[in-house]
Design a protein around this motif. Structure first.
Motif, PDB file in Angstrom:
ATOM      1  N   ASN A 144       0.788  -1.227   0.000  1.00 28.71           N
ATOM      2  CA  ASN A 144       0.000   0.000   0.000  1.00 28.71           C
ATOM      3  C   ASN A 144       0.822   1.280   0.000  1.00 28.71           C
ATOM      4  O   ASN A 144       0.259   2.363  -0.115  1.00 28.71           O
ATOM      5  CB  ASN A 144      -0.964   0.020   1.188  1.00 28.71           C
ATOM      6  CG  ASN A 144      -2.336  -0.483   0.806  1.00 28.71           C
ATOM      7  OD1 ASN A 144      -2.492  -1.201  -0.179  1.00 28.71           O
ATOM      8  ND2 ASN A 144      -3.337  -0.113   1.576  1.00 28.71           N
ATOM      9  N   ALA A 145       2.136   1.158   0.151  1.00 31.33           N
ATOM     10  CA  ALA A 145       2.984   2.353   0.055  1.00 31.33           C
ATOM     11  C   ALA A 145       4.382   1.937  -0.362  1.00 31.33           C
ATOM     12  O   ALA A 145       4.849   0.844  -0.019  1.00 31.33           O
ATOM     13  CB  ALA A 145       3.025   3.109   1.375  1.00 31.33           C
ATOM     14  N   LEU A 146       5.031   2.832  -1.082  1.00 34.94           N
ATOM     15  CA  LEU A 146       6.384   2.596  -1.592  1.00 34.94           C
ATOM     16  C   LEU A 146       7.187   3.873  -1.408  1.00 34.94           C
ATOM     17  O   LEU A 146       6.701   4.967  -1.716  1.00 34.94           O
ATOM     18  CB  LEU A 146       6.328   2.219  -3.077  1.00 34.94           C
ATOM     19  CG  LEU A 146       7.642   2.194  -3.857  1.00 34.94           C
ATOM     20  CD1 LEU A 146       8.547   1.082  -3.354  1.00 34.94           C
ATOM     21  CD2 LEU A 146       7.362   2.008  -5.348  1.00 34.94           C
ATOM     22  N   MET A 147       8.408   3.745  -0.900  1.00 38.52           N
ATOM     23  CA  MET A 147       9.258   4.923  -0.689  1.00 38.52           C
ATOM     24  C   MET A 147      10.725   4.558  -0.831  1.00 38.52           C
ATOM     25  O   MET A 147      11.193   3.594  -0.203  1.00 38.52           O
ATOM     26  CB  MET A 147       9.023   5.495   0.708  1.00 38.52           C
ATOM     27  CG  MET A 147       9.659   6.850   0.960  1.00 38.52           C
ATOM     28  SD  MET A 147       9.951   7.160   2.717  1.00 38.52           S
ATOM     29  CE  MET A 147      11.492   6.269   2.977  1.00 38.52           C
ATOM     30  N   PHE A 148      11.435   5.289  -1.673  1.00 35.77           N
ATOM     31  CA  PHE A 148      12.882   5.121  -1.784  1.00 35.77           C
ATOM     32  C   PHE A 148      13.567   6.027  -0.761  1.00 35.77           C
ATOM     33  O   PHE A 148      13.280   7.216  -0.674  1.00 35.77           O
ATOM     34  CB  PHE A 148      13.353   5.432  -3.201  1.00 35.77           C
ATOM     35  CG  PHE A 148      13.137   4.291  -4.154  1.00 35.77           C
ATOM     36  CD1 PHE A 148      14.165   3.403  -4.443  1.00 35.77           C
ATOM     37  CD2 PHE A 148      11.896   4.082  -4.740  1.00 35.77           C
ATOM     38  CE1 PHE A 148      13.964   2.333  -5.306  1.00 35.77           C
ATOM     39  CE2 PHE A 148      11.678   3.019  -5.603  1.00 35.77           C
ATOM     40  CZ  PHE A 148      12.719   2.145  -5.877  1.00 35.77           C
ATOM     41  N   TYR A 149      14.468   5.432  -0.004  1.00 36.44           N
ATOM     42  CA  TYR A 149      15.107   6.148   1.101  1.00 36.44           C
ATOM     43  C   TYR A 149      16.318   6.932   0.615  1.00 36.44           C
ATOM     44  O   TYR A 149      17.226   6.375  -0.016  1.00 36.44           O
ATOM     45  CB  TYR A 149      15.532   5.154   2.187  1.00 36.44           C
ATOM     46  CG  TYR A 149      16.092   5.823   3.420  1.00 36.44           C
ATOM     47  CD1 TYR A 149      15.241   6.419   4.332  1.00 36.44           C
ATOM     48  CD2 TYR A 149      17.455   5.871   3.651  1.00 36.44           C
ATOM     49  CE1 TYR A 149      15.744   7.049   5.469  1.00 36.44           C
ATOM     50  CE2 TYR A 149      17.971   6.484   4.775  1.00 36.44           C
ATOM     51  CZ  TYR A 149      17.110   7.079   5.687  1.00 36.44           C
ATOM     52  OH  TYR A 149      17.612   7.708   6.809  1.00 36.44           O
ATOM     53  N   THR A 150      16.342   8.226   0.922  1.00 35.71           N
ATOM     54  CA  THR A 150      17.448   9.089   0.511  1.00 35.71           C
ATOM     55  C   THR A 150      18.122   9.771   1.690  1.00 35.71           C
ATOM     56  O   THR A 150      19.010  10.614   1.504  1.00 35.71           O
ATOM     57  CB  THR A 150      16.944  10.167  -0.465  1.00 35.71           C
ATOM     58  OG1 THR A 150      15.933  10.965   0.188  1.00 35.71           O
ATOM     59  CG2 THR A 150      16.360   9.544  -1.724  1.00 35.71           C
ATOM     60  N   GLY A 151      17.707   9.436   2.909  1.00 29.11           N
ATOM     61  CA  GLY A 151      18.226  10.115   4.088  1.00 29.11           C
ATOM     62  C   GLY A 151      19.602   9.620   4.507  1.00 29.11           C
ATOM     63  O   GLY A 151      20.174   8.688   3.926  1.00 29.11           O
ATOM     64  N   ASN A 152      20.119  10.243   5.566  1.00 25.52           N
ATOM     65  CA  ASN A 152      21.448   9.916   6.079  1.00 25.52           C
ATOM     66  C   ASN A 152      21.428   9.332   7.485  1.00 25.52           C
ATOM     67  O   ASN A 152      22.472   8.978   8.018  1.00 25.52           O
ATOM     68  CB  ASN A 152      22.331  11.163   6.073  1.00 25.52           C
ATOM     69  CG  ASN A 152      22.588  11.678   4.667  1.00 25.52           C
ATOM     70  OD1 ASN A 152      22.904  10.910   3.754  1.00 25.52           O
ATOM     71  ND2 ASN A 152      22.432  12.984   4.474  1.00 25.52           N
ATOM     72  N   MET A 153      20.238   9.224   8.096  1.00 20.86           N
ATOM     73  CA  MET A 153      20.168   8.685   9.454  1.00 20.86           C
ATOM     74  C   MET A 153      20.441   7.189   9.476  1.00 20.86           C
ATOM     75  O   MET A 153      21.196   6.698  10.328  1.00 20.86           O
ATOM     76  CB  MET A 153      18.788   8.948  10.067  1.00 20.86           C
ATOM     77  CG  MET A 153      18.616   8.306  11.436  1.00 20.86           C
ATOM     78  SD  MET A 153      16.940   8.400  12.095  1.00 20.86           S
ATOM     79  CE  MET A 153      16.879  10.101  12.618  1.00 20.86           C
TER      80      MET A 153
END
Length: 428
Positions: A328-337
């Protein structure tokens, strides 16, 4: 109960106490609400995560929380699929930056699923239209009561009608229009429509101009077809391409018991992740993907028997998952944490469960290296709060939306109890 939870509840007029392993939260008010006692059987500490990660609950009992967007200023926008107090979007704010939500505002008089922040606007969808709200330099909405309408007249047939959305870096907005038919069968029969005319207006992803107001369905371009219902879509800036996590079809054995058993219907077809380019066809309803055979199989409605392959011109999925998990959701991670292995990888929120795995209601992760996926894994588990093999009670949370915060934290919505989880990482 931890101090941040107590503070959140007390600031909203709640009194909390601990009974066994379950929080009972009673609302104190001169005029009690309809549901005056809530239960939170799953505490954030019970969410199973890799070492170094931790989860906390930012808010609960918000309603049918679907997709979520977090601004650079930390403001959280949550879309509701059912109106609450006549409104369909939540703004949640931590005004003093102490980690506790202390401001809530409802706005937007339409239910829906899609929401995103891009190029100085908050984009939000109903089940038939897409709107945008202008943001100021502080990334706050300028006028809550006067959204601009980008698109209207999208098909809203009642089933799989969520209009998920995402934007690229060239002022295009992509909108899912899910199919209202599970398999495009002719009414009262097991035979498939040929051609499947549903694909003219649904079962795909359409592209519109994000900067042009008052568009209609006919102004859009069918970017990709044969995608039954992609509730999770995301534009990946690393590969500069559109990805879609699609729901598979339902039963086979009802009309085709000579080829399929109930077990087949429970374990097929795959849920799929696609990397899409303009003009792609993922093959629905004519084919489905079988992750046991690793093949595109001709659907029985179109002459298949569970073994015949098909869809020579249809694209292959990038990743295939077990059946009926409900991405139901898709997200590519671009963070640095998070640790470096998570950078540019994909998180997927699964909203249901798999008979094959005896697992469900989790957030998965797919590592990507040089644009190519690795083996998928369960990242955050136990949102259900019960043993899915031998359930001892009702499901407690269903992951539905994902967003990345300005600090790199991962936000997860739950549309069953209206809970917002925040997942952080800290090296030990």
């Amino acid at each position: 109960m931890r101090s941040f939870q107590k503070k959140m509840l007390q600031s909203a007029g709640f009194a909390a106490f601990l009974a066994g392993s379950t929080f009972l939260i009673a609302y104190k008010s001169e005029v009690p609400p309809a549901a005056s006692v809530l239960t939170m059987p799953v505490d954030a500490k019970e969410i199973k995560l890799p070492a170094g990660f931790s989860a906390k609950i930012l808010a609960t009992d918000l309603g049918a929380t679907r997709h979520i967007a977090v601004g650079k200023n930390g403001d959280i926008y949550v879309k509701l699929s059912k109106l609450k107090e006549g409104k369909g979007v939540y703004l949640l704010r931590d005004s003093n930056k102490d980690g506790v939500i202390d401001e809530q505002k409802l706005f937007g008089d339409y239910p829906g699923t899609g929401i995103a922040i891009k190029n100085g606007y908050l984009y939000s969808s109903s089940n038939k239209a897409v709107y945008r709200y202008k943001l100021n330099d502080k990334e706050e909405i300028v006028n809550f009561d006067a959204p601009e309408k980008i698109v209207d007249g999208l098909l809203d047939h009642g089933r799989d009608n969520a209009k998920s959305l995402t934007l690229d870096n060239q002022s295009n907005i992509y909108v899912t229009i899910g199919s209202y038919s599970d398999n495009c069968r002719m009414t009262g029969s097991g035979k498939g429509m040929s051609p499947c005319t549903i694909l003219d207006s649904a079962g795909g992803i359409w592209k519109f101009n994000a900067n042009k107001l008052n568009q209609t369905f006919s102004d859009g371009l069918r970017y990709a077809t044969g995608v039954k219902n992609a509730v999770g879509i995301h534009w990946d800036t690393k590969t500069n391409s559109l990805f879609a996590a699609a729901h598979g079809r339902g039963k086979f054995d009802d009309f085709y018991p000579q080829y399929y058993t109930p077990k087949h219907s429970a374990e097929l077809p795959s849920e799929t992740l696609y990397r899409l380019k303009e003009g792609d066809d993922a093959g629905w309803p004519y084919i489905y993907y079988d992750h046991f055979q690793h093949k595109k199989i001709l659907a029985p409605e179109y002459g298949g028997d569970g073994k015949k392959t098909g869809g020579e011109k249809a694209i292959d999925p990038t990743v295939a998952f077990p059946a009926h998990l409900g991405p139901n959701a898709l997200m590519f991670y671009t963070g640095n944490m998070f640790p470096s292995r998570y950078k540019n990888g994909a998180f997927i929120a699964f909203h249901s469960q798999s008979v094959e795995l005896h697992k469900g209601y989790f957030v998965a992760f797919v590592p990507f290296v040089n644009g190519k996926p690795g083996k998928w894994e369960i990242f955050a588990d136990n949102f259900a709060g019960v043993d899915l093999v031998k359930p001892t009670g009702p499901i407690q949370h269903r992951p539905c939306g994902l967003a990345q915060g300005p600090d790199g934290a991962l936000y997860v919505t739950d549309d069953l109890n209206g809970t917002i989880f925040k997942i952080d990482y800290k090296k030990k």
